[in-house]
Design a protein around this motif. Sequence first.
Motif, PDB file in Angstrom:
ATOM      1  N   GLY A 219       0.815  -1.202   0.000  1.00 45.16           N
ATOM      2  CA  GLY A 219       0.000   0.000   0.000  1.00 45.16           C
ATOM      3  C   GLY A 219       0.850   1.255   0.000  1.00 45.16           C
ATOM      4  O   GLY A 219       0.495   2.264   0.623  1.00 45.16           O
ATOM      5  N   TRP A 220       1.946   1.208  -0.726  1.00 44.93           N
ATOM      6  CA  TRP A 220       2.905   2.314  -0.739  1.00 44.93           C
ATOM      7  C   TRP A 220       2.252   3.611  -1.216  1.00 44.93           C
ATOM      8  O   TRP A 220       1.551   3.635  -2.235  1.00 44.93           O
ATOM      9  CB  TRP A 220       4.095   1.966  -1.641  1.00 44.93           C
ATOM     10  N   ASP A 221       2.459   4.673  -0.475  1.00 45.73           N
ATOM     11  CA  ASP A 221       1.969   6.000  -0.854  1.00 45.73           C
ATOM     12  C   ASP A 221       3.017   6.640  -1.758  1.00 45.73           C
ATOM     13  O   ASP A 221       4.132   6.930  -1.297  1.00 45.73           O
ATOM     14  CB  ASP A 221       1.742   6.849   0.390  1.00 45.73           C
ATOM     15  N   PRO A 222       2.707   6.906  -3.031  1.00 41.98           N
ATOM     16  CA  PRO A 222       3.717   7.442  -3.940  1.00 41.98           C
ATOM     17  C   PRO A 222       3.843   8.955  -3.924  1.00 41.98           C
ATOM     18  O   PRO A 222       4.659   9.514  -4.667  1.00 41.98           O
ATOM     19  CB  PRO A 222       3.215   6.975  -5.309  1.00 41.98           C
ATOM     20  N   VAL A 223       3.067   9.640  -3.103  1.00 42.42           N
ATOM     21  CA  VAL A 223       2.979  11.093  -3.180  1.00 42.42           C
ATOM     22  C   VAL A 223       3.871  11.763  -2.135  1.00 42.42           C
ATOM     23  O   VAL A 223       3.792  11.454  -0.937  1.00 42.42           O
ATOM     24  CB  VAL A 223       1.526  11.564  -2.982  1.00 42.42           C
ATOM     25  N   VAL A 224       4.728  12.669  -2.583  1.00 42.48           N
ATOM     26  CA  VAL A 224       5.543  13.472  -1.669  1.00 42.48           C
ATOM     27  C   VAL A 224       4.633  14.458  -0.939  1.00 42.48           C
ATOM     28  O   VAL A 224       3.869  15.203  -1.568  1.00 42.48           O
ATOM     29  CB  VAL A 224       6.639  14.237  -2.438  1.00 42.48           C
ATOM     30  N   ARG A 225       4.722  14.461   0.381  1.00 43.61           N
ATOM     31  CA  ARG A 225       3.875  15.340   1.191  1.00 43.61           C
ATOM     32  C   ARG A 225       4.716  16.030   2.261  1.00 43.61           C
ATOM     33  O   ARG A 225       5.812  15.574   2.597  1.00 43.61           O
ATOM     34  CB  ARG A 225       2.766  14.536   1.882  1.00 43.61           C
ATOM     35  N   ALA A 226       4.166  17.098   2.830  1.00 48.23           N
ATOM     36  CA  ALA A 226       4.853  17.798   3.918  1.00 48.23           C
ATOM     37  C   ALA A 226       5.124  16.863   5.087  1.00 48.23           C
ATOM     38  O   ALA A 226       6.154  16.969   5.763  1.00 48.23           O
ATOM     39  CB  ALA A 226       4.019  18.999   4.372  1.00 48.23           C
ATOM     40  N   ALA A 227       4.214  15.893   5.313  1.00 48.35           N
ATOM     41  CA  ALA A 227       4.391  14.963   6.428  1.00 48.35           C
ATOM     42  C   ALA A 227       5.623  14.083   6.261  1.00 48.35           C
ATOM     43  O   ALA A 227       6.143  13.545   7.244  1.00 48.35           O
ATOM     44  CB  ALA A 227       3.145  14.092   6.568  1.00 48.35           C
ATOM     45  N   ASP A 228       6.116  13.928   5.009  1.00 43.78           N
ATOM     46  CA  ASP A 228       7.334  13.144   4.796  1.00 43.78           C
ATOM     47  C   ASP A 228       8.506  13.723   5.567  1.00 43.78           C
ATOM     48  O   ASP A 228       9.431  13.002   5.953  1.00 43.78           O
ATOM     49  CB  ASP A 228       7.699  13.115   3.307  1.00 43.78           C
TER      50      ASP A 228
END
Length: 272
Positions: A43-52
Motif C-alpha cells: 500500500g505504498w503512498d507514492p505522493v511526496v507530502r509535507a508529512a514526509d
Amino acid sequence: MRVLWLYAHPDPRSLNGALRDHGIAVLREHGHEVRESDLYAMGWDPVVRAADFAHDPAERMDVLTESERALNDGTLHPDIRAEQEKLLWSDTVVVQFPLWWFGMPAILKGWFDRLFVQGFAQGVLDPVTGRARRYGDGGLVGRRALVITTVGANAATTGPRGIHGDLDEVLFPLTHGTLWYSGMTPVAPFVVNGAVALSDDEYTDAATRLTERLVTLPDADPIPFRHQNGGDYDPHLVLRDDHAPGETGVGIHQATDGVHCGRTGGDTEAPR
C-alpha cells in the motif's frame, strides 16, 4: 549478493508476479539474500507530502531543503526510512515493473520520488572538491541494478526503427537519469516482449532467460555510461567534442566510441 527486489504490479497472479517469484527463488537457491518491496501489497503512498519531512503544511515548503533537513535530523517519515534502510543494506537492486505508457507505474515512480531525497541519492557533494557526486558516483555508489520489465509490444516495434522507439532510449530516464545518476551501476535491462499474450512455451523461455541473467548478474558487464567526473564532459557538463563527434542523442552518453575517460568500476501489459 544482498538483493533488494523492488516490484510494482497490482496482481501477484500476473506474468510479472510469476517472474518475480521465479527470480527470487533462483537467487535464494544460489545462496543470495533477498529482501522485497512489493509496493502494491505494501500500500505504498507514492505522493511526496509535507508529512514526509515533519514539515508544517501551513508553511511554504522547499522540498530539497526540507528533505535534507529531515534526513539529517532523523525526522523522515518512517516508511521512507524503512525503505532507505533496505536500499542501504543491499548491494544489488532489481527494479521490476510492467511498462505502462512508456514508463514506470506511478506507484514505483513515487518510491523514487520519496526515497531519493537531497543528501541521500542526490545533492551529495565531494568533500574535497565541493563538486556534486552523480552519474557514476554519489550516495548509492557500489550497488548494481537490474531493470526487469514486460512490454505488450513485440521486440521489432521496440527496436531501433520500431514505432514505439528504441527500448533502451525509453528506459534511459530510469537507467541513466535515476540509477546511474545516484551512483548505482545498471546492467542491460531484462525485457519480456509480447507480454499480453505470452504462450506457455514463451513463458518457459522467459523464465529460463531470467535464470541465466540472475545467476550471471554478479559478473555481468555494466551499461558503459560515462562518468560525470571522469573527464568525458567539459566544465558545463557537455560531452567533449572529441567524444562521439558530430553525434547527438542519448546514445552518446555511453562510451562505445573507443574514447572513454571515466572510471571503471505505448503498449502496456494487461494483468494476466
